[in-house]
Design a protein around this motif. Structure first.
Motif, PDB file in Angstrom:
ATOM      1  N   LEU A  74      -2.518 -31.469 -25.772  1.00 55.44           N
ATOM      2  CA  LEU A  74      -3.072 -32.407 -26.989  1.00 55.44           C
ATOM      3  C   LEU A  74      -2.373 -32.128 -28.433  1.00 55.44           C
ATOM      4  CD1 LEU A  74      -6.721 -33.023 -26.131  1.00 55.44           C
ATOM      5  CD2 LEU A  74      -4.848 -34.659 -25.928  1.00 55.44           C
ATOM      6  N   LEU A  75      -2.209 -30.818 -28.837  1.00 60.03           N
ATOM      7  CA  LEU A  75      -1.486 -30.234 -29.860  1.00 60.03           C
ATOM      8  C   LEU A  75       0.093 -30.939 -29.936  1.00 60.03           C
ATOM      9  CD1 LEU A  75      -2.668 -26.672 -30.226  1.00 60.03           C
ATOM     10  CD2 LEU A  75      -3.058 -28.684 -31.771  1.00 60.03           C
ATOM     11  N   GLY A  76       0.629 -31.024 -28.545  1.00 60.64           N
ATOM     12  CA  GLY A  76       2.097 -31.588 -28.564  1.00 60.64           C
ATOM     13  C   GLY A  76       2.104 -32.912 -28.846  1.00 60.64           C
ATOM     14  N   ASN A  77       0.968 -33.838 -28.527  1.00 63.88           N
ATOM     15  CA  ASN A  77       0.888 -35.258 -28.779  1.00 63.88           C
ATOM     16  C   ASN A  77       0.694 -35.184 -30.348  1.00 63.88           C
ATOM     17  OD1 ASN A  77      -0.833 -35.289 -25.738  1.00 63.88           O
ATOM     18  ND2 ASN A  77       0.900 -36.776 -26.220  1.00 63.88           N
ATOM     19  N   TYR A  78      -0.323 -34.558 -30.711  1.00 60.85           N
ATOM     20  CA  TYR A  78      -0.493 -34.565 -32.281  1.00 60.85           C
ATOM     21  C   TYR A  78       0.701 -34.303 -33.122  1.00 60.85           C
ATOM     22  CZ  TYR A  78      -2.389 -33.493 -36.891  1.00 60.85           C
ATOM     23  OH  TYR A  78      -2.849 -33.587 -38.154  1.00 60.85           O
ATOM     24  N   PHE A  79       1.504 -33.296 -32.984  1.00 56.78           N
ATOM     25  CA  PHE A  79       2.647 -33.033 -33.780  1.00 56.78           C
ATOM     26  C   PHE A  79       3.796 -33.756 -33.628  1.00 56.78           C
ATOM     27  CE2 PHE A  79       0.059 -28.899 -34.112  1.00 56.78           C
ATOM     28  CZ  PHE A  79       0.270 -28.850 -35.320  1.00 56.78           C
ATOM     29  N   PHE A  80       4.225 -34.250 -32.352  1.00 62.77           N
ATOM     30  CA  PHE A  80       5.380 -34.950 -31.951  1.00 62.77           C
ATOM     31  C   PHE A  80       5.047 -36.533 -31.714  1.00 62.77           C
ATOM     32  CE2 PHE A  80       5.962 -30.549 -30.331  1.00 62.77           C
ATOM     33  CZ  PHE A  80       6.872 -30.238 -31.353  1.00 62.77           C
ATOM     34  N   ASN A  81       3.960 -36.987 -31.135  1.00 61.28           N
ATOM     35  CA  ASN A  81       3.720 -38.384 -31.384  1.00 61.28           C
ATOM     36  C   ASN A  81       4.676 -39.257 -30.350  1.00 61.28           C
ATOM     37  OD1 ASN A  81       1.893 -40.525 -32.050  1.00 61.28           O
ATOM     38  ND2 ASN A  81       3.160 -40.934 -33.824  1.00 61.28           N
ATOM     39  N   TYR A  82       5.200 -38.814 -29.303  1.00 66.87           N
ATOM     40  CA  TYR A  82       5.967 -39.586 -28.371  1.00 66.87           C
ATOM     41  C   TYR A  82       5.268 -40.835 -27.934  1.00 66.87           C
ATOM     42  CZ  TYR A  82       9.881 -35.886 -28.979  1.00 66.87           C
ATOM     43  OH  TYR A  82      10.398 -35.070 -29.679  1.00 66.87           O
ATOM     44  N   THR A  83       4.005 -40.456 -27.646  1.00 65.63           N
ATOM     45  CA  THR A  83       3.306 -41.436 -26.838  1.00 65.63           C
ATOM     46  C   THR A  83       2.077 -41.719 -27.899  1.00 65.63           C
ATOM     47  OG1 THR A  83       3.776 -40.644 -24.705  1.00 65.63           O
ATOM     48  CG2 THR A  83       1.868 -42.217 -24.871  1.00 65.63           C
ATOM     49  N   SER A 282       1.561 -37.325 -21.143  1.00 64.92           N
ATOM     50  CA  SER A 282       1.982 -38.622 -20.990  1.00 64.92           C
ATOM     51  C   SER A 282       3.496 -38.892 -21.724  1.00 64.92           C
ATOM     52  CB  SER A 282       1.122 -39.877 -21.308  1.00 64.92           C
ATOM     53  OG  SER A 282       1.399 -40.992 -20.689  1.00 64.92           O
ATOM     54  N   THR A 283       4.078 -37.842 -21.608  1.00 63.98           N
ATOM     55  CA  THR A 283       5.608 -38.097 -22.476  1.00 63.98           C
ATOM     56  C   THR A 283       6.765 -37.796 -21.661  1.00 63.98           C
ATOM     57  OG1 THR A 283       5.311 -35.648 -23.109  1.00 63.98           O
ATOM     58  CG2 THR A 283       4.624 -37.231 -24.719  1.00 63.98           C
ATOM     59  N   TYR A 284       6.642 -37.113 -20.458  1.00 64.85           N
ATOM     60  CA  TYR A 284       7.847 -36.644 -19.717  1.00 64.85           C
ATOM     61  C   TYR A 284       7.575 -36.373 -18.195  1.00 64.85           C
ATOM     62  CZ  TYR A 284      12.637 -35.721 -19.053  1.00 64.85           C
ATOM     63  OH  TYR A 284      14.149 -35.701 -18.598  1.00 64.85           O
ATOM     64  N   ALA A 285       8.468 -36.684 -17.245  1.00 67.42           N
ATOM     65  CA  ALA A 285       8.257 -36.320 -15.841  1.00 67.42           C
ATOM     66  C   ALA A 285       7.140 -36.765 -14.986  1.00 67.42           C
ATOM     67  CB  ALA A 285       8.460 -34.804 -15.688  1.00 67.42           C
ATOM     68  N   ALA A 292       3.917 -45.454 -20.495  1.00 65.99           N
ATOM     69  CA  ALA A 292       3.597 -45.508 -21.675  1.00 65.99           C
ATOM     70  C   ALA A 292       4.724 -45.499 -22.685  1.00 65.99           C
ATOM     71  CB  ALA A 292       2.860 -44.124 -21.817  1.00 65.99           C
ATOM     72  N   HIS A 293       5.907 -45.981 -22.044  1.00 69.20           N
ATOM     73  CA  HIS A 293       7.134 -45.838 -22.828  1.00 69.20           C
ATOM     74  C   HIS A 293       7.492 -44.855 -23.844  1.00 69.20           C
ATOM     75  CE1 HIS A 293       7.955 -49.967 -21.290  1.00 69.20           C
ATOM     76  NE2 HIS A 293       6.510 -50.148 -21.873  1.00 69.20           N
ATOM     77  N   SER A 294       7.289 -43.413 -23.412  1.00 67.50           N
ATOM     78  CA  SER A 294       7.290 -42.549 -24.278  1.00 67.50           C
ATOM     79  C   SER A 294       8.793 -42.283 -24.875  1.00 67.50           C
ATOM     80  CB  SER A 294       7.270 -41.090 -23.190  1.00 67.50           C
ATOM     81  OG  SER A 294       7.670 -39.916 -23.837  1.00 67.50           O
ATOM     82  N   ALA A 295       8.705 -42.116 -25.942  1.00 66.31           N
ATOM     83  CA  ALA A 295       9.881 -42.178 -26.917  1.00 66.31           C
ATOM     84  C   ALA A 295      10.888 -41.022 -26.576  1.00 66.31           C
ATOM     85  CB  ALA A 295       9.604 -41.997 -28.516  1.00 66.31           C
ATOM     86  N   LEU A 296      10.409 -39.952 -25.639  1.00 69.84           N
ATOM     87  CA  LEU A 296      11.151 -38.611 -25.301  1.00 69.84           C
ATOM     88  C   LEU A 296      12.372 -39.167 -24.447  1.00 69.84           C
ATOM     89  CD1 LEU A 296      11.126 -35.677 -25.919  1.00 69.84           C
ATOM     90  CD2 LEU A 296       9.569 -35.359 -23.890  1.00 69.84           C
ATOM     91  N   TYR A 297      12.257 -40.268 -23.673  1.00 76.02           N
ATOM     92  CA  TYR A 297      13.320 -40.466 -22.829  1.00 76.02           C
ATOM     93  C   TYR A 297      14.404 -41.156 -23.541  1.00 76.02           C
ATOM     94  CZ  TYR A 297       9.933 -40.348 -18.901  1.00 76.02           C
ATOM     95  OH  TYR A 297       9.137 -39.494 -18.080  1.00 76.02           O
TER      96      TYR A 297
END
Length: 404
Positions: A74-83, A282-285, A292-297
């Motif tokens: 959840l910290l990864g979601n908060y700081f990077f906001n890919y989803t 919900s950002t990768y792999a 979710a159309h993760s921006a990481l892709y």
């Protein structure tokens, strides 16, 4: 009546993917409902009936590790906001906890005891009937097309068999579950059901299945040595896996630019650039991250991960470990490894539990090439908890619960 109901539930867990395939519906929703319901029941017991919970130190540690990994994600979601979608993030959290939480909750609520008792008294006979049916259909399918060999893979004239499952991978997992259940109640010798299950598993033509057959035989006939030397059990399994899977490993290494290779390469790059917490849920792999159309892709594409219409394909979730490496970073991935080690310790804290270890080693090996704990987390938790209770608490071959 309880024995019948719970035995039918176990049978459903073993063949849920086949049932939903026949009905042509997506039945994955039942595992989400099961996980949420179990979570609610566990919380109620924890708040109002704590004395009724059976939680060991290792169980508690697994729960804590699971919680910390969720926080890291959840910290990864908060700081990077890919989803941006909270719905997809929550769904991925539920997918992640399906195995570790459900396994511990089933143990803590004594559901494993009820499932084990039902299997001993009634369920094992249903499973034995299904083992025979599956085997007969498998033999017939090698000589006549009866719609159970949809996969085009052929090894030495043998067609990949999947019974009524949509893919041989699902079928092989079901065989391994049945193998563990049957051997948990009869470990003194290899009976006919075990033998034909080993044959059925090999008919799936999956490297993972072949590895587990070898692992089972090695652990079965060398268990006294491995019981005294736990380190060598891991070493022996590693070399057995390497020998059987060498051709497959060589095949993977030759796939330059494949989806699986890209997932691993990108995952380590994501880990380094999002140090130390990863990119978040919900950002990768995973197939869900594609929905979710993760921006990481954008920066880390997976070949053929999306079709011509921009819709995600199954190739996004075609591996297990990259999911944990990318999304949870170095902290989360190391904690996940510790979590797996602690579950291994739970399985073997009373004895060298052969049947439980067969499932555990399958999970560890399968994560290299599939998202097994996301796709089959609840099924694995239910069967593993049941098998381990039988091994640790029943006088095997007699069907007597030592706790009674």
């Amino acid at each position: 009546m309880e024995n019948v109901f719970l035995s039918l539930f176990l049978l459903f867990v073993l063949f849920d993917n086949a049932i939903f395939n026949i009905l042509s519906i997506n039945g994955s929703g039942w595992t989400v409902i099961f996980t949420i319901s179990l979570l609610m029941i566990f919380v109620i017991f924890m708040l109002f009936l704590p004395d009724r919970l059976k939680v060991t130190k290792l169980d508690l540690k697994v729960m804590i590790l699971t919680t910390i990994i969720i926080i890291v994600g959840l910290l990864g979601n908060y700081f990077f906001n890919y989803t941006n979608s909270i719905q997809f993030i929550i769904t991925d959290v539920i997918d992640f906890i399906k195995f570790p939480f459900c396994f511990i909750a089933i143990r803590s609520l004594n559901i494993d005891r009820s499932l084990a008792k039902s299997f001993i008294n009634f369920g094992q006979y249903l499973v034995k009937i299904m083992i025979v049916i599956v085997f007969i259909c498998g033999i017939i399918s090698q000589f006549k097309d009866i719609g159970m060999t949809p996969n085009t893979r052929v090894w030495f004239g043998i067609h990949a068999y999947s019974f009524l499952f949509p893919h041989p991978t699902y079928f092989v997992l079901s065989c391994i579950f049945m193998l563990s259940l049957i051997t948990s109640v009869n470990v003194k010798h290899l009976n006919i059901y075990v033998f034909i299950l080993l044959i059925s598993t090999l008919l799936g033509l999956r490297t993972k299945g072949a590895v587990i057959v070898v692992v089972f035989i090695v652990l079965k006939y060398c268990k006294n040595f491995f019981r005294q030397h736990r380190f060598f059990s891991w070493l022996g399994v590693f070399f057995a896996t390497l020998i059987v899977g060498w051709s497959k490993l060589h095949e993977y290494l030759s796939y330059t630019g494949s989806a699986r290779e890209a997932a691993y390469v990108n995952a380590w790059d994501i880990l380094k650039k999002h140090f130390p917490i990863g990119s978040g849920f919900s950002t990768y792999a995973s197939f869900l991250s594609g929905k979710a159309h993760s921006a990481l892709y954008i920066d880390y594409p997976i070949p053929e991960g999306f079709d011509m219409y921009g819709l995600p394909t199954a190739l996004l979730g075609d591996t297990g470990y990259p999911y944990y490496i990318a999304q949870f970073g170095i902290i989360g991935f190391l904690l996940f490894i510790v979590l797996l080690i602690d579950i291994y310790r739970i399985l073997t804290q009373k004895k060298f539990a052969l049947s439980s270890l067969v499932i555990f080693f399958y999970v560890v090996f399968a994560l290299g090439s599939e998202s097994s704990l996301l796709n089959f987390g609840v099924e694995t938790a239910v069967i593993l908890a049941t098998v381990n209770y039988i091994e640790n608490n029943y006088l095997v071959d007699d069907g007597v619960d030592k706790d009674e």
